[in-house]
Design a protein around this motif. Structure first.
Motif, mmCIF file in Angstrom:
data_model
loop_
_atom_site.group_PDB
_atom_site.id
_atom_site.type_symbol
_atom_site.label_atom_id
_atom_site.label_comp_id
_atom_site.label_asym_id
_atom_site.label_seq_id
_atom_site.Cartn_x
_atom_site.Cartn_y
_atom_site.Cartn_z
ATOM 1 N N HIS A 64 1.177 -1.223 0.078
ATOM 2 C CA HIS A 64 -0.106 0.145 -0.396
ATOM 3 C C HIS A 64 0.727 1.228 0.214
ATOM 4 C CE1 HIS A 64 -3.773 2.311 0.720
ATOM 5 N NE2 HIS A 64 -2.935 2.485 1.662
ATOM 6 N N HIS A 65 1.881 1.595 0.796
ATOM 7 C CA HIS A 65 2.700 2.440 1.180
ATOM 8 C C HIS A 65 3.869 2.016 -0.057
ATOM 9 C CE1 HIS A 65 0.778 2.984 5.586
ATOM 10 N NE2 HIS A 65 0.310 3.514 4.304
ATOM 11 N N PRO A 66 4.317 2.947 -0.635
ATOM 12 C CA PRO A 66 5.214 3.014 -1.477
ATOM 13 C C PRO A 66 6.760 3.320 -0.866
ATOM 14 C CG PRO A 66 4.214 5.623 -2.174
ATOM 15 C CD PRO A 66 2.749 4.617 -0.730
ATOM 16 N N LEU A 98 0.500 -0.282 -4.876
ATOM 17 C CA LEU A 98 -1.319 0.706 -4.759
ATOM 18 C C LEU A 98 -1.425 1.833 -3.119
ATOM 19 C CD1 LEU A 98 -2.696 -2.280 -5.430
ATOM 20 C CD2 LEU A 98 -1.975 -0.890 -7.195
ATOM 21 N N HIS A 99 -1.092 2.789 -2.951
ATOM 22 C CA HIS A 99 -1.447 4.432 -2.091
ATOM 23 C C HIS A 99 -3.109 4.747 -2.888
ATOM 24 C CE1 HIS A 99 0.319 6.702 0.531
ATOM 25 N NE2 HIS A 99 -0.147 6.117 1.051
ATOM 26 N N THR A 100 -2.668 5.655 -2.849
ATOM 27 C CA THR A 100 -3.478 7.284 -3.030
ATOM 28 C C THR A 100 -4.414 6.317 -4.238
ATOM 29 O OG1 THR A 100 -2.650 8.694 -4.155
ATOM 30 C CG2 THR A 100 -2.533 8.958 -1.778
ATOM 31 N N GLY A 285 -8.503 6.830 5.751
ATOM 32 C CA GLY A 285 -7.946 6.143 6.571
ATOM 33 C C GLY A 285 -5.835 6.489 6.162
ATOM 34 N N GLY A 286 -5.273 6.776 6.753
ATOM 35 C CA GLY A 286 -4.055 7.245 6.697
ATOM 36 C C GLY A 286 -4.161 8.965 7.384
ATOM 37 N N SER A 287 -3.257 9.794 7.055
ATOM 38 C CA SER A 287 -3.104 11.285 7.304
ATOM 39 C C SER A 287 -3.869 12.016 6.556
ATOM 40 C CB SER A 287 -1.528 11.575 6.906
ATOM 41 O OG SER A 287 -0.414 11.059 7.370
ATOM 42 N N GLY A 326 -4.213 6.449 14.595
ATOM 43 C CA GLY A 326 -3.304 5.615 14.838
ATOM 44 C C GLY A 326 -2.714 5.204 13.385
ATOM 45 N N HIS A 327 -2.212 5.722 12.494
ATOM 46 C CA HIS A 327 -1.879 5.665 11.008
ATOM 47 C C HIS A 327 -2.499 4.398 10.462
ATOM 48 C CE1 HIS A 327 -0.286 7.048 6.624
ATOM 49 N NE2 HIS A 327 -0.466 5.688 6.947
ATOM 50 N N PHE A 328 -1.137 3.331 11.258
ATOM 51 C CA PHE A 328 -1.041 1.290 10.873
ATOM 52 C C PHE A 328 -2.697 1.324 11.298
ATOM 53 C CE2 PHE A 328 -0.506 -2.700 12.251
ATOM 54 C CZ PHE A 328 -0.336 -3.239 11.629
ATOM 55 N N SER A 330 -5.130 2.830 11.163
ATOM 56 C CA SER A 330 -6.083 2.813 10.102
ATOM 57 C C SER A 330 -6.214 2.137 8.989
ATOM 58 C CB SER A 330 -5.836 4.712 10.163
ATOM 59 O OG SER A 330 -5.041 4.929 9.449
ATOM 60 N N GLU A 331 -5.002 1.997 8.503
ATOM 61 C CA GLU A 331 -4.942 1.087 7.373
ATOM 62 C C GLU A 331 -4.791 -0.372 7.008
ATOM 63 O OE1 GLU A 331 -1.806 4.104 5.385
ATOM 64 O OE2 GLU A 331 -3.770 4.563 4.943
ATOM 65 N N GLN A 332 -4.144 -1.060 8.321
ATOM 66 C CA GLN A 332 -3.702 -2.101 8.749
ATOM 67 C C GLN A 332 -4.740 -3.567 7.564
ATOM 68 O OE1 GLN A 332 -5.059 -4.119 12.897
ATOM 69 N NE2 GLN A 332 -5.961 -2.270 12.733
HETATM 70 ZN ZN LIG Z 1 -1.042 4.971 4.904
#
Ligand SMILES: [Zn+2]
Length: 367
Positions: A64-66, A98-100, A285-287, A326-328, A330-332
């Protein structure tokens, strides 16, 4: 399959064109023509995740995160991204992110979060503009059905939950075929009038190539007359954040408990608001701090996101329950989501979900 073929499948699921400008989704490492056969799906690419990929004999990682966000000027192994890059190259591993693009699609990360806490009547919180276009094509009336259906099957004509949408009008087209042409109707060097249909269809810009290819293939003319229009319409199926209603409104403490349970959080930072009950919930999700004003103006009682700065809690206080889970956290579930999507779409490829908890943030409790 080649990396290029895999990318094209992923692009159909979460078009890379939908990523935010500052993002770096897509192929981060690997040659497009290289053949790959087993993918490891992860939230983050870390050295531990690379070890897991090697052990599981995967040749490509879908994250997910580059792991590369900004330009790398040196590769000395000093920074996190450099170390990951060197190790991945040494072990011949390819990486796609595959992020935003995954955040911005309707069935993406935010949808997963909505489902997790049981939201109904879900909508995109900040839908995009400028991603819809219109095709107007003129074709002989007795070929209109074929051309229309080809456009629909290629992804044109969707409006909300409706598909096969078009506007059609009958008219008369004229043309004179030049020397060396083989006109479908009419004769060379003679003015010809033909009963034609004008078909208008809306489509997302990221399916333009397939829509035009399909339309031209189905059209009987040698030279197809068509117009493309950019549209300023809001595209309500694509954008940042989501908003929906809880099935049963909850008092703030019960709502926070629900978040704690569903997102397995160790801590939730939140702002107080004089809300008796939470009913409308916005989330990202995330920031997602950049969506606070949108969440407030959309009438949300709570906004759930991560990476919230101290001062933003002042802006929220009294207006909305701003909850930083929390970032993790929200996107776990992004890796489960990617796994579900790719396994369904690409049946002739082996995928596995990473078992590594890649959260770099640890929580300390005194009791
Ligand atoms: Zn994120």
């Amino acid at each position: 399959m080649t990396i290029k073929e895999l990318l094209s499948n992923l692009n159909e699921l979460a078009p890379f064109e939908l990523q935010q400008e500052s993002d770096n989704s897509g192929l981060l490492l690997g040659e497009p023509q290289k053949k790959v056969s087993k993918g490891l799906i992860t939230l983050d690419v870390t050295e531990e995740v690379l070890d897991e990929a090697i052990e599981k004999k995967c040749d490509i990682i879908i994250s997910h995160h580059p792991f590369i966000k900004d330009g790398l000027k040196k590769i000395t192994g000093a920074g996190f991204a450099e170390r990951v890059l060197v190790k991945a190259i040494k072990n011949d591993l390819a990486v796609i992110s595959l992020h935003t693009n995954l955040d911005n699609i309707y069935a993406g990360v935010n949808r997963k979060m909505c489902d997790l806490i049981g939201l109904d009547d879900i909508k995109i919180l900040d839908p995009v503009r400028g991603k819809l276009k219109k095709l107007v094509v003129f074709c002989p009336s007795d070929h209109a059905d074929k051309v229309r259906m080809a456009i629909f099957k290629a992804g044109g004509g969707k409006i909300g939950d409706y598909d096969w949408c078009s506007y059609n009008i009958e008219g008369k087209g004229s043309f004179r075929a030049g020397e060396g042409t083989s006109p479908f109707v009419g004769k060379v060097n003679e003015l010809h009038f033909e009963k034609e249909a004008r078909i208008e269809v809306i489509y997302p810009s990221y399916v333009e190539k397939q829509v035009l290819d399909a339309m031209i293939k189905a059209h009987p003319y040698e030279e197809v007359a068509y117009d493309l229009y950019p549209l300023d319409n809001v595209f309500d199926r694509v954008g940042a954040g989501m908003i929906g209603n809880l099935k049963t409104p909850l008092v703030i403490e019960d709502f926070l408990s629900l978040l704690e349970k569903k997102f397995k959080t160790s801590i939730i930072r939140y702002s107080s608001a004089s809300k008796e009950k939470i009913s409308v919930v916005a989330l990202c999700g995330g920031s997602g701090s950049f969506l606070l004003e949108k969440a407030i103006s959309a009438g949300a009682d709570a906004f759930v996101t991560a990476d919230v700065k101290y001062h933003l809690f002042f802006d929220a206080t009294g207006k909305i329950v701003l909850a930083d889970i929390g970032h993790f956290e929200s996107e776990q579930f992004a890796k489960d989501l990617i796994f579900e999507m790719v396994s369904k779409k690409i049946s002739n490829f082996a995928f596995q979900i990473s078992e590594i908890n890649s959260n770099p943030v640890k929580y300390f409790r005194t009791k």
